[in-house]
Enzyme design. Structure first.
Site, PDB file in Angstrom:
ATOM      1  N   ASP A   6       0.868  -1.163   0.000  1.00  0.00           N
ATOM      2  CA  ASP A   6       0.000   0.000   0.000  1.00  0.00           C
ATOM      3  C   ASP A   6       0.914   1.225   0.000  1.00  0.00           C
ATOM      4  O   ASP A   6       2.088   1.134   0.375  1.00  0.00           O
ATOM      5  CB  ASP A   6      -0.882  -0.028   1.256  1.00  0.00           C
ATOM      6  N   ASP A   8      -0.057   5.068   0.972  1.00  0.00           N
ATOM      7  CA  ASP A   8      -0.248   6.004   2.082  1.00  0.00           C
ATOM      8  C   ASP A   8      -0.296   5.264   3.419  1.00  0.00           C
ATOM      9  O   ASP A   8      -1.126   4.386   3.623  1.00  0.00           O
ATOM     10  CB  ASP A   8      -1.534   6.810   1.878  1.00  0.00           C
TER      11      ASP A   8
END
Length: 173
Positions: A6, A8
């Site tokens: 991922d 953020d």
């Protein structure tokens, strides 16, 4: 083995209740630039999978996202790491097939890189939605407790839990 990250909250500092809307707002999380070369030694392919609802909301353009990612990739390469491809979902609707926790971005990666065996892949994220994405795609899951440190562990969606990406990278060496 294959790695899905991922963005953020894992690669860069997450902006609470906001978005990274330009390169100046992007800040690598502590230890990430040390972690990526270690990860590159261990994983055959490394992908970023990121929901970017801000595009669907008209807050950021696809070109603007590419500019942010170009800066990110340049810094990762300079640190001795690599990202093989970035997948993003601009859709606003939560039921979009490409939006995590749905497995659409993993399916895209598998289509683009047919050699990928998702059962030999690891999803690293900082939300239960990321963990569900990993499960939905048949991957092992690693939870980074950067933004939700109180997430219980053990948890049925989480195989391993680390405080940050560097600790994970050091543990797999």
């Amino acid at each position: 083995m294959y790695l899905f990250l991922d963005r953020d909250g894992v690669i860069n500092d997450e902006i609470k209740d906001g978005y990274v809307l330009n390169p100046g707002m992007f800040r690598f999380s502590e230890g990430v630039l040390e972690a990526v070369p270690l990860l590159a030694q261990h994983f055959e392919r490394i992908f970023v999978v990121t929901n970017q609802r801000c595009i669907g909301r008209g807050l950021l353009t696809v070109d603007g996202l590419h500019e942010i990612h170009a800066q990110m990739l340049a810094a990762i390469r300079q640190a001795g790491g690599r990202i093989d491809h970035i997948y993003f979902c601009p859709d606003v609707e939560s039921n979009s097939p490409c939006r995590k926790p749905n497995a659409g971005m993993a399916t895209q990666a598998k289509n683009d890189f047919p050699e990928i065996d998702l059962t030999q892949a690891v999803m690293v994220g900082n939300t239960l939605s990321d963990m569900q994405f990993g499960r939905n795609a048949g991957m092992q899951t690693v939870f980074i407790a950067s933004t939700l440190p109180d997430t219980p562990f053990p948890h049925p969606l989480i195989d391993k839990k680390y405080p940050d990406l560097l600790r994970f990278a050091q543990d797999i060496q």
